[in-house]
Design an enzyme around this catalytic site. Structure first.
Site, PDB file in Angstrom:
ATOM      1  N   ASN A   1      -7.367  -4.848   2.212  1.00 35.93           N
ATOM      2  CA  ASN A   1      -6.667  -4.571   0.968  1.00 35.93           C
ATOM      3  C   ASN A   1      -5.226  -5.073   1.027  1.00 35.93           C
ATOM      4  OD1 ASN A   1      -6.407  -3.017  -1.683  1.00 35.93           O
ATOM      5  ND2 ASN A   1      -4.728  -2.157  -0.474  1.00 35.93           N
ATOM      6  N   GLU A   2      -4.882  -5.951   0.092  1.00 32.55           N
ATOM      7  CA  GLU A   2      -3.497  -6.388  -0.149  1.00 32.55           C
ATOM      8  C   GLU A   2      -2.757  -6.796   1.128  1.00 32.55           C
ATOM      9  OE1 GLU A   2      -1.585  -3.332  -2.454  1.00 32.55           O
ATOM     10  OE2 GLU A   2      -2.970  -3.556  -4.135  1.00 32.55           O
TER      11      GLU A   2
ATOM     12  N   TYR B   1      -1.086  -5.346 -11.828  1.00 29.63           N
ATOM     13  CA  TYR B   1      -0.175  -4.289 -12.235  1.00 29.63           C
ATOM     14  C   TYR B   1       1.006  -4.933 -12.986  1.00 29.63           C
ATOM     15  CZ  TYR B   1      -3.057  -1.353  -9.253  1.00 29.63           C
ATOM     16  OH  TYR B   1      -4.123  -0.684  -8.703  1.00 29.63           O
TER      17      TYR B   1
END
Length: 637
Positions: A161-162, A229
Site C-alpha cells: 500500500n502506497e 484524494y
C-alpha cells in the site's frame, strides 16, 4: 456536477481518443496480453477474469489488520450492498500485528462465499521510500505462496500500500521492477497491483514510468492503482486527466482508494464514479468502517454489517454511478458476464455491457424530468425532431426496440407506424448532434446500445463507438427540451426508464386499473439482509416524489424466490425512522411471480410519521431470509 458544453475541448478529447483507437486497430500499437488465463489477466486497458469476461471492480476497502474480529461481518456487509470486490488490509509485522496465513485463508474463503473478488494488500510500507520496507512486503507474499496457490481466479495481490511517498517516478519504478521480478521468481502467479508514487497520489509516475514497470512482469499481468484524494482527485479535470494519462500507456488502472473529502481538501467523488463508469475503470471506496476520529468522515458504514450507511456511504453505494448501479458479479461466480443487479426478466448482458433481450414496445422516460421521448407533433416525416414531453400515451411516444443480434437495437417510432427510427443526424459523431426521426436504412447512426445503470438505461450511440448517448440538452426539464448526442458522463439527463406500453413492467393483479409510478423495474437478486432494489426519493436526486404518497395508495413489489420472504424498507436520515421495515397488507401471485402490497397505514405505522415528502430519503426491497429476485417496485393509487 455541471455538464460542460464547451465543444472545442470536448472535440479535442474525442479526437485524441478516436485516433488512439484507430492506431490500435490498425496494428501500429501492440497491446499486452497475459500468457495464461488460469486467473485474472490483462488485455489492453481491460482486466479479464478466468472465464474470459471483462471485469470492472466496484467495491470497498476493509481494514482487517486493525479490526480482525470484524472482517467477516464487513465482507458480508459489503456484498449485501452490491460490491463485487473488497480490498483487504493485511500486515507483515513490520509496523502492525502480522496477519497469519490462517487469517489470509479465512479472508479468501469469506470473499468466495460472498462472491467477491479479493484484493490483498500489505500496509506496513505506507509512505516509505525504503526499498527495505518494500522487500519486506515481497517477503511476506513469498511466505504466503502456498496460501495464494490456486486462488488466481479470485485473488489479486496488491504488493504494498502506497509505497514510495515522495513524488519521484523514477525511483518508484526501480523499486517495483525489482519487487515484481522477485514475486514472479518465487512462483506467485496471481495478477499483481501496484499503487502509484506519492502516497498513491502521484499518477504521473504511471504515465512516465508505468510501461517499464509493466514490462518487468514476466507474465505481463500487472495493473496500476491511483488513490484519489485531494491531490489526485480534487476536481473533475484532474480526475479525467489522471485516468486518461494512466490508460494511455495501454495498461489497466483502478482507483484503489478514494473518499468524498480528505485532510487537505475536497475530492470530486462524483466525477471519479461517473468517469470510471464511462471508461470501464474499477473503483474501491475507502473505507468500510474504523477510521480514526479525525477521519471518521471516511467511514462508509455506520455499522459493521452495513445495514446503516454514512453520507459518504450512501453516495458511494446508492449514487447514480455508485456500486449498486454499476457493479457486476465476476463471472467466475455467475458463470456468465451478467450483472449482479441485472436488467429486465429474460435479459442478459453481453461482454461490452449492453443489455440483450429488450425487444418490445416502450415509452422511454427521462430519469431527469420524468417526461418522455416524443416525436414532434406525431409527424412521420424524415428529419422530424425528437424531444421530451409530458406523458400523453400517444403513438408519438411509443418506440419499438428491435435487436440486430449483435448487441445493438434499432429504435422504431410509433409516429411513423414503425417504418422510421431514431437517427443521429448526418451520421455525426460530435457532441450536440441532433437526434431525429429518419426512414430505416440500417446504418450505424440508427443503432443503439442499452447499458443498465441502476434501474435505468444509458442509450449509447453506435456511431460514436458508444462513447456518447442520448442526452437531454443542457439538463432541461421543460416540455420540448431537445434530445441530442453527448459524451456519456452519467448524469440523470442521460438516463432513461423503459416502460412497456402493455403496462406489464410494473403491474400487479389489480394495478392495471390504477395509476402508478415505477420506482424500479428489472431483475435484481439479493440474499438474506441484502437489498436487491434501492431508489432515492426526488429530494435526494431520485425519480420518485414521496409527496405523491396518499392515503388511498400502496407500494407494490413483485418478486420470485421464497414467498413472503421479501422485505420492504423505508429509510430516512432526515428525521423519520432510520430503517422502517413495513409489513405487507396483501400478498399473492401475479405475472408468474409473487407480489406484496404495502398500504398507506402500514407505511405510516412503520415510518412513524405521515410526512413522507419531507422525511423519506430512500426505498429498499430485498430479502428477509433466503434469496429473492425483485422484478418491480412501484407506487399505485
Amino acid at each position: 456536477m455541471v455538464q460542460n458544453k464547451t465543444f472545442s475541448a470536448k472535440a479535442l478529447q474525442t479526437f485524441v481518443a478516436v485516433m488512439f483507437a484507430v492506431i490500435t486497430c490498425f496494428g501500429f500499437m501492440t497491446t499486452p496480453t497475459a500468457e495464461a488465463a488460469s486467473g485474472f489477466y490483462v488485455s489492453g486497458t481491460s482486466i479479464y477474469d478466468a472465464s474470459g469476461n471483462k471485469f470492472v471492480m466496484r467495491g470497498v476497502n476493509i481494514a482487517h489488520a486493525w479490526y480482525t474480529e470484524k472482517t467477516e461481518t464487513s465482507i458480508k456487509g459489503a456484498a449485501n450492498n452490491g460490491a463485487n470486490t473488497v480490498r483487504v488490509v493485511l500486515a507483515n509485522g513490520s509496523k502492525y500485528t502480522k496477519t497469519s496465513a490462517q487469517e489470509v485463508k479465512n479472508i479468501i474463503s469469506w470473499c468466495k462465499s460472498n462472491k467477491l473478488i479479493c484484493i490483498l494488500e500489505v500496509h506496513d510500507a505506507t509512505g516509505s521510500d525504503s526499498t527495505y520496507d518494500l522487500n519486506k512486503c515481497v517477503d511476506y507474499w513469498k511466505e504466503m505462496k502456498n496460501v495464494l496457490s490456486g486462488t488466481e481466479k479470485y485473488v489479486i495481490v496488491n504488493i504494498a500500500n502506497e509505497w514510495y511517498g515522495t513524488w519521484n517516478g523514477s525511483a518508484w519504478a526501480d523499486g517495483y521492477k525489482s519487487a515484481i521480478r522477485s514475486v514472479r521468481n518465487a512462483g506467485i502467479t496471481n495478477m499483481l497491483m501496484v499503487d502509484c508514487a506519492g502516497w498513491g497520489q502521484y499518477p504521473d509516475s504511471i504515465k512516465d514510468y508505468g510501461k517499464s514497470v509493466f514490462n518487468a512482469d514476466s507474465q505481463k499481468n500487472t495493473v496500476f492503482s491511483i488513490h484519489m484524494y485531494e491531490y489526485a482527485g480534487g476536481n473533475a479535470s484532474t480526475v479525467r486527466n489522471n485516468i486518461d494519462n494512466a490508460l494511455n500507456i495501454g495498461v489497466p488502472v483502478v482507483i484503489g482508494e478514494f473518499g468524498g473529502q480528505h485532510t487537505n481538501g475536497d475530492v470530486d467523488e462524483a466525477t471519479i464514479m461517473s468517469y470510471c463508469t464511462s471508461k470501464g475503470v474499477g473503483y474501491l471506496g475507502w473505507s468500510w468502517k474504523g477510521n480514526n476520529s479525525d477521519m471518521s468522515y471516511l467511514d462508509i458504514a455506520n455499522s459493521w454489517d452495513g445495514s446503516s450507511l454514512s453520507s459518504w456511504g450512501n453516495t458511494l453505494i446508492n449514487g447514480s454511478n455508485g456500486i449498486k448501479a454499476t457493479s457486476k458479479t465476476c463471472s467466475v461466480y455467475s458463470g456468465s458476464g451478467s450483472s449482479s443487479g441485472g436488467s429486465s426478466s429474460g435479459t442478459s448482458t453481453d461482454s461490452n455491457g449492453g443489455v440483450l433481450g429488450l425487444d418490445g414496445t416502450y415509452y422511454i422516460k427521462s430519469a431527469l424530468s420524468g417526461k418522455y421521448l416524443d416525436v414532434y407533433k406525431a409527424k412521420a416525416d424524415n428529419g422530424t425532431n425528437v424531444q421530451q414531453y409530458r406523458g400523453t400515451g400517444g403513438n408519438n411516444q411509443k418506440f419499438k426496440l428491435v435487436s440486430d443480434g449483435n448487441g445493438y437495437y434499432t429504435i422504431y417510432t410509433g409516429a411513423s407506424n414503425y417504418k422510421s427510427c431514431l437517427d443521429v443526424y448526418n451520421w455525426s459523431r460530435d457532441n450536440g448532434a441532433n437526434i431525429n426521426q429518419w426512414q430505416y436504412h440500417g446504418g450505424d447512426c440508427q443503432k443503439f446500445q442499452l447499458v443498465k445503470i441502476g434501474d435505468a438505461y444509458a442509450i449509447k450511440t453506435k456511431i460514436s463507438d458508444c462513447y456518447s448517448c442520448l442526452d437531454v440538452y443542457e439538463q432541461n426539464t421543460a416540455d420540448g427540451a431537445n434530445i441530442n448526442q453527448w459524451s456519456y458522463w452519467g448524469g440523470k439527463c442521460q438516463l432513461w426508464y423503459l416502460e412497456s406500453t402493455s403496462g406489464s413492467s410494473s403491474s400487479s393483479s389489480s394495478s392495471s386499473e390504477s395509476n402508478y409510478k415505477s420506482i424500479f423495474w428489472g431483475s435484481s437478486t439479493a440474499s438474506a439482509w441484502g437489498q436487491a432494489a434501492s431508489a432515492m426519493t426526488s429530494k435526494n436526486g431520485g425519480s420518485f416524489n414521496a409527496y405523491d404518497i396518499q392515503s388511498n395508495g400502496y407500494f407494490y413489489v413483485e418478486y420470485s424466490g421464497t414467498q413472503n420472504q421479501v422485505e420492504f424498507v423505508l429509510q430516512s436520515w432526515s428525521g423519520g425512522a432510520e430503517w422502517a421495515k413495513v409489513s405487507p397488507s396483501e400478498t399473492g401471485t401475479a405475472n408468474g411471480h409473487y407480489y406484496a402490497k404495502y398500504s398507506y397505514n402500514n407505511c405510516k405505522s412503520a415510518f412513524g410519521t405521515s410526512d413522507f415528502g419531507g422525511k423519506l430519503d430512500q426505498i429498499h426491497a430485498g430479502a428477509a431470509n433466503g434469496t429473492v429476485t425483485i422484478y418491480s417496485v412501484c407506487y399505485c393509487w
